[in-house]
Write a protein that holds these residues in place. Structure first.
Motif, PDB file in Angstrom:
ATOM      1  N   SER A  87       0.844  -1.196   0.000  1.00 32.17           N
ATOM      2  CA  SER A  87       0.000   0.000   0.000  1.00 32.17           C
ATOM      3  C   SER A  87       0.883   1.251   0.000  1.00 32.17           C
ATOM      4  CB  SER A  87      -0.929  -0.001   1.222  1.00 32.17           C
ATOM      5  OG  SER A  87      -0.241   0.399   2.376  1.00 32.17           O
ATOM      6  N   PRO A  88       0.304   2.403  -0.311  1.00 33.61           N
ATOM      7  CA  PRO A  88       1.083   3.643  -0.321  1.00 33.61           C
ATOM      8  C   PRO A  88       1.296   4.243   1.080  1.00 33.61           C
ATOM      9  CG  PRO A  88      -1.152   4.075  -1.058  1.00 33.61           C
ATOM     10  CD  PRO A  88      -1.042   2.589  -0.866  1.00 33.61           C
ATOM     11  N   LYS A  89       0.760   3.601   2.115  1.00 37.23           N
ATOM     12  CA  LYS A  89       0.875   4.124   3.482  1.00 37.23           C
ATOM     13  C   LYS A  89       1.521   3.098   4.398  1.00 37.23           C
ATOM     14  CE  LYS A  89      -3.314   6.905   3.086  1.00 37.23           C
ATOM     15  NZ  LYS A  89      -4.653   7.120   3.613  1.00 37.23           N
ATOM     16  N   ASP A  90       2.236   3.582   5.414  1.00 38.10           N
ATOM     17  CA  ASP A  90       2.779   2.700   6.447  1.00 38.10           C
ATOM     18  C   ASP A  90       1.625   2.040   7.196  1.00 38.10           C
ATOM     19  OD1 ASP A  90       5.198   3.747   5.633  1.00 38.10           O
ATOM     20  OD2 ASP A  90       5.543   4.901   7.466  1.00 38.10           O
ATOM     21  N   VAL A  91       1.835   0.802   7.642  1.00 41.52           N
ATOM     22  CA  VAL A  91       0.813   0.042   8.358  1.00 41.52           C
ATOM     23  C   VAL A  91       1.436  -0.522   9.625  1.00 41.52           C
ATOM     24  CG1 VAL A  91      -0.662  -2.021   8.262  1.00 41.52           C
ATOM     25  CG2 VAL A  91      -0.423  -0.577   6.240  1.00 41.52           C
ATOM     26  N   VAL A  92       0.677  -0.507  10.710  1.00 46.29           N
ATOM     27  CA  VAL A  92       1.114  -1.159  11.940  1.00 46.29           C
ATOM     28  C   VAL A  92       0.329  -2.464  12.062  1.00 46.29           C
ATOM     29  CG1 VAL A  92       1.270  -1.039  14.453  1.00 46.29           C
ATOM     30  CG2 VAL A  92       1.711   1.009  13.069  1.00 46.29           C
ATOM     31  N   VAL A  93       1.060  -3.571  11.963  1.00 50.69           N
ATOM     32  CA  VAL A  93       0.465  -4.898  12.092  1.00 50.69           C
ATOM     33  C   VAL A  93       0.470  -5.262  13.577  1.00 50.69           C
ATOM     34  CG1 VAL A  93       0.706  -7.339  11.488  1.00 50.69           C
ATOM     35  CG2 VAL A  93       1.282  -5.562   9.804  1.00 50.69           C
ATOM     36  N   LYS A  94      -0.650  -5.767  14.062  1.00 52.95           N
ATOM     37  CA  LYS A  94      -0.758  -6.152  15.463  1.00 52.95           C
ATOM     38  C   LYS A  94      -0.961  -7.659  15.542  1.00 52.95           C
ATOM     39  CE  LYS A  94      -4.120  -5.293  18.974  1.00 52.95           C
ATOM     40  NZ  LYS A  94      -5.027  -4.313  19.576  1.00 52.95           N
ATOM     41  N   ILE A  95      -0.074  -8.315  16.305  1.00 57.78           N
ATOM     42  CA  ILE A  95      -0.192  -9.757  16.520  1.00 57.78           C
ATOM     43  C   ILE A  95      -0.394  -9.988  18.013  1.00 57.78           C
ATOM     44  CG2 ILE A  95       0.877 -12.022  16.259  1.00 57.78           C
ATOM     45  CD1 ILE A  95       2.569 -10.891  13.998  1.00 57.78           C
ATOM     46  N   GLU A  96      -1.521 -10.615  18.340  1.00 62.09           N
ATOM     47  CA  GLU A  96      -1.818 -10.975  19.726  1.00 62.09           C
ATOM     48  C   GLU A  96      -1.551 -12.469  19.878  1.00 62.09           C
ATOM     49  OE1 GLU A  96      -5.575  -8.715  21.076  1.00 62.09           O
ATOM     50  OE2 GLU A  96      -5.631  -8.708  18.869  1.00 62.09           O
ATOM     51  N   LEU A  97      -0.755 -12.827  20.888  1.00 61.05           N
ATOM     52  CA  LEU A  97      -0.301 -14.200  21.069  1.00 61.05           C
ATOM     53  C   LEU A  97      -0.589 -14.694  22.478  1.00 61.05           C
ATOM     54  CD1 LEU A  97       3.272 -13.624  19.611  1.00 61.05           C
ATOM     55  CD2 LEU A  97       1.443 -14.884  18.474  1.00 61.05           C
ATOM     56  N   ALA A  98      -0.840 -15.985  22.586  1.00 57.43           N
ATOM     57  CA  ALA A  98      -0.914 -16.660  23.881  1.00 57.43           C
ATOM     58  C   ALA A  98      -0.446 -18.083  23.652  1.00 57.43           C
ATOM     59  CB  ALA A  98      -2.337 -16.656  24.428  1.00 57.43           C
TER      60      ALA A  98
END
Length: 115
Positions: free
Chosen positions: A96-107
């Motif tokens: 994409s043309p924009k920065d993205v913050v990927v969020k990973i939730e783990l347990a």
């Protein structure tokens, strides 16, 4: 049955526009984790490649590799049990043309300090 208590983490990974990176965990054979991955402000899901995969430690460039899932940036939840000791994680490519913050939730049972 595991010898220790499970852990939980929420990881936020900035992925710059037009770039890709890998986020890795160390998981031992038979250990399991529950995960949810989402993509922040990404408005066009097809612009983010997310590939969940794992590989054994390599010896002289040789090792086993397995792909678990591949999505185009749609949120995903799952339960994973490692088929072998090794590195397991996500390759993230932001087209994409924009920065993205990927969020990973783990347990589960894993280590964040993958090499």
């Amino acid at each position: 049955i595991q010898p220790g208590k499970w852990r939980t983490d929420t990881i936020e990974i900035p992925v710059r526009a037009g770039e890709g990176l890998e986020y890795k965990l160390t998981v031992k054979r038979g250990e399991a984790l529950v995960y949810h991955i989402s993509y922040g402000t990404l408005t066009e899901p097809g612009m983010m490649l997310s590939e969940f995969h794992g590989h054994t430690p390599q010896v002289d460039g040789v090792g086993d590799l397995m792909f678990y899932s591949r999505t185009g940036g749609s949120p995903q939840s799952g339960v994973f049990t490692a088929p072998w000791d090794g590195i397991h994680g996500w390759y993230l490519k932001n087209d994409s043309p924009k920065d993205v913050v990927v969020k990973i939730e783990l347990a589960g049972f894993y280590a964040l300090d993958a090499v």
